[in-house]
Design a protein around this motif. Sequence first.
Motif, PDB file in Angstrom:
ATOM      1  N   THR A   1       7.368  -1.226  -6.027  1.00 22.05           N
ATOM      2  CA  THR A   1       6.453  -1.177  -4.895  1.00 22.05           C
ATOM      3  C   THR A   1       7.228  -1.110  -3.584  1.00 22.05           C
ATOM      4  O   THR A   1       8.232  -1.800  -3.408  1.00 22.05           O
ATOM      5  CB  THR A   1       5.556  -2.435  -4.871  1.00 22.05           C
ATOM      6  OG1 THR A   1       4.871  -2.545  -6.114  1.00 22.05           O
ATOM      7  CG2 THR A   1       4.539  -2.369  -3.745  1.00 22.05           C
TER       8      THR A   1
ATOM      9  N   GLN B   1       2.487   7.039   8.754  1.00 22.84           N
ATOM     10  CA  GLN B   1       3.572   6.357   8.058  1.00 22.84           C
ATOM     11  C   GLN B   1       4.867   7.140   8.156  1.00 22.84           C
ATOM     12  O   GLN B   1       5.922   6.576   8.465  1.00 22.84           O
ATOM     13  CB  GLN B   1       3.202   6.139   6.587  1.00 22.84           C
ATOM     14  CG  GLN B   1       2.123   5.094   6.345  1.00 22.84           C
ATOM     15  CD  GLN B   1       1.892   4.852   4.863  1.00 22.84           C
ATOM     16  OE1 GLN B   1       2.296   5.641   3.997  1.00 22.84           O
ATOM     17  NE2 GLN B   1       1.230   3.753   4.552  1.00 22.84           N
TER      18      GLN B   1
ATOM     19  N   ARG C   1       1.504   4.558  -1.207  1.00 18.11           N
ATOM     20  CA  ARG C   1       1.008   5.230  -2.406  1.00 18.11           C
ATOM     21  C   ARG C   1       1.408   6.704  -2.478  1.00 18.11           C
ATOM     22  O   ARG C   1       1.250   7.341  -3.523  1.00 18.11           O
ATOM     23  CB  ARG C   1      -0.516   5.097  -2.481  1.00 18.11           C
ATOM     24  CG  ARG C   1      -0.972   3.648  -2.403  1.00 18.11           C
ATOM     25  CD  ARG C   1      -2.432   3.487  -2.757  1.00 18.11           C
ATOM     26  NE  ARG C   1      -2.871   2.106  -2.548  1.00 18.11           N
ATOM     27  CZ  ARG C   1      -2.612   1.083  -3.360  1.00 18.11           C
ATOM     28  NH1 ARG C   1      -1.890   1.289  -4.455  1.00 18.11           N
ATOM     29  NH2 ARG C   1      -3.057  -0.133  -3.082  1.00 18.11           N
TER      30      ARG C   1
ATOM     31  N   ASP D   1       4.559  -3.132   6.440  1.00 14.78           N
ATOM     32  CA  ASP D   1       3.711  -4.113   7.133  1.00 14.78           C
ATOM     33  C   ASP D   1       2.656  -4.693   6.195  1.00 14.78           C
ATOM     34  O   ASP D   1       1.489  -4.870   6.566  1.00 14.78           O
ATOM     35  CB  ASP D   1       3.055  -3.474   8.356  1.00 14.78           C
ATOM     36  CG  ASP D   1       4.094  -2.970   9.347  1.00 14.78           C
ATOM     37  OD1 ASP D   1       5.145  -3.624   9.485  1.00 14.78           O
ATOM     38  OD2 ASP D   1       3.854  -1.924   9.980  1.00 14.78           O
ATOM     39  N   GLY D   2       3.073  -4.951   4.965  1.00 19.85           N
ATOM     40  CA  GLY D   2       2.190  -5.597   3.993  1.00 19.85           C
ATOM     41  C   GLY D   2       1.300  -4.668   3.206  1.00 19.85           C
ATOM     42  O   GLY D   2       0.604  -5.113   2.283  1.00 19.85           O
ATOM     43  N   HIS D   3       1.314  -3.373   3.518  1.00 20.66           N
ATOM     44  CA  HIS D   3       0.432  -2.418   2.831  1.00 20.66           C
ATOM     45  C   HIS D   3       1.235  -1.563   1.847  1.00 20.66           C
ATOM     46  O   HIS D   3       2.229  -0.940   2.240  1.00 20.66           O
ATOM     47  CB  HIS D   3      -0.253  -1.511   3.853  1.00 20.66           C
ATOM     48  CG  HIS D   3      -1.069  -2.255   4.864  1.00 20.66           C
ATOM     49  ND1 HIS D   3      -2.246  -2.887   4.541  1.00 20.66           N
ATOM     50  CD2 HIS D   3      -0.861  -2.481   6.194  1.00 20.66           C
ATOM     51  CE1 HIS D   3      -2.747  -3.468   5.619  1.00 20.66           C
ATOM     52  NE2 HIS D   3      -1.924  -3.245   6.629  1.00 20.66           N
ATOM     53  N   PRO D   4       0.832  -1.491   0.596  1.00 22.38           N
ATOM     54  CA  PRO D   4       1.560  -0.691  -0.386  1.00 22.38           C
ATOM     55  C   PRO D   4       1.529   0.801  -0.034  1.00 22.38           C
ATOM     56  O   PRO D   4       0.490   1.337   0.351  1.00 22.38           O
ATOM     57  CB  PRO D   4       0.807  -0.956  -1.693  1.00 22.38           C
ATOM     58  CG  PRO D   4       0.045  -2.211  -1.468  1.00 22.38           C
ATOM     59  CD  PRO D   4      -0.298  -2.225  -0.016  1.00 22.38           C
TER      60      PRO D   4
ATOM     61  N   LEU E   1       6.294  -1.608   0.459  1.00 16.60           N
ATOM     62  CA  LEU E   1       5.260  -2.050   1.389  1.00 16.60           C
ATOM     63  C   LEU E   1       5.713  -1.841   2.822  1.00 16.60           C
ATOM     64  O   LEU E   1       6.869  -2.122   3.169  1.00 16.60           O
ATOM     65  CB  LEU E   1       4.928  -3.533   1.186  1.00 16.60           C
ATOM     66  CG  LEU E   1       4.314  -3.921  -0.158  1.00 16.60           C
ATOM     67  CD1 LEU E   1       5.396  -4.457  -1.084  1.00 16.60           C
ATOM     68  CD2 LEU E   1       3.233  -4.974   0.025  1.00 16.60           C
TER      69      LEU E   1
END
Length: 228
Positions: free
Chosen positions: A58, A77, A67, A62-65, A60
């Motif tokens: 994984t 991003q 994809r 800023d805490g967001h995975p 991440l």
Amino acid sequence: MLELRSVTAGYDRRAPAVRDATLTVAPGEAVGLLGPSGCGKSTLARVAALLHRPDSGTLLLDGHPVRHWRHRAPREQRTTFGVIFQQPRLSADPRLRLADLIAEPLRATGRRAEAADRVAELAADVGLTPDLLARRPHEVSDGQLQRACLARALVLRPSRLVCDEMTAMLDASTTAALVGVVEEYRARTGAALLAVGHDRVLLTRWCDRVVDWETVVGPDTARKQPVG
């Protein structure tokens, strides 16, 4: 925050370059990733910069995975990263003049109107004179081309920089100049830095902390890492 958790990646699923790698880079932090040539650290850097999709694990932001990778990643991003590679001639389009090379990300994101002013500003920052901006890669030195590649990496004002052996092919004075540009940019913007290399002295002077490769990856990768 940039977080890589248990990442396995490579170009052959039967023999991945990286197995079970874990690494974090906090906002504004400069982290040096130290390892010998060929150990897989450049592959991990490409995963971190959204340029290579891992086989597992994984990432991440800023805490967001994350994809999606490469051009499938959302623009908001992708554009938070500025990436500088070891070999500028492999990362520069030989048909472009240096001014167009620097402006390339602006044009790709529909910000062509900013190009002239932004190129002039960054050229001055990295030490490129107007006459050099009119030349193509084969007409300049490696150091001059890497200055242009650094300017290209900064042109979208990224909040994260990934420098993959950025200075490995450069002399001491050019190395000092480019590291100085990166540090001035970071001081002004608060950008985070992941600097990949095999020179412990440089990384120690440059970064807030240095992480050895064998502490980042799982034991399978660490046992296989080359010497030198």
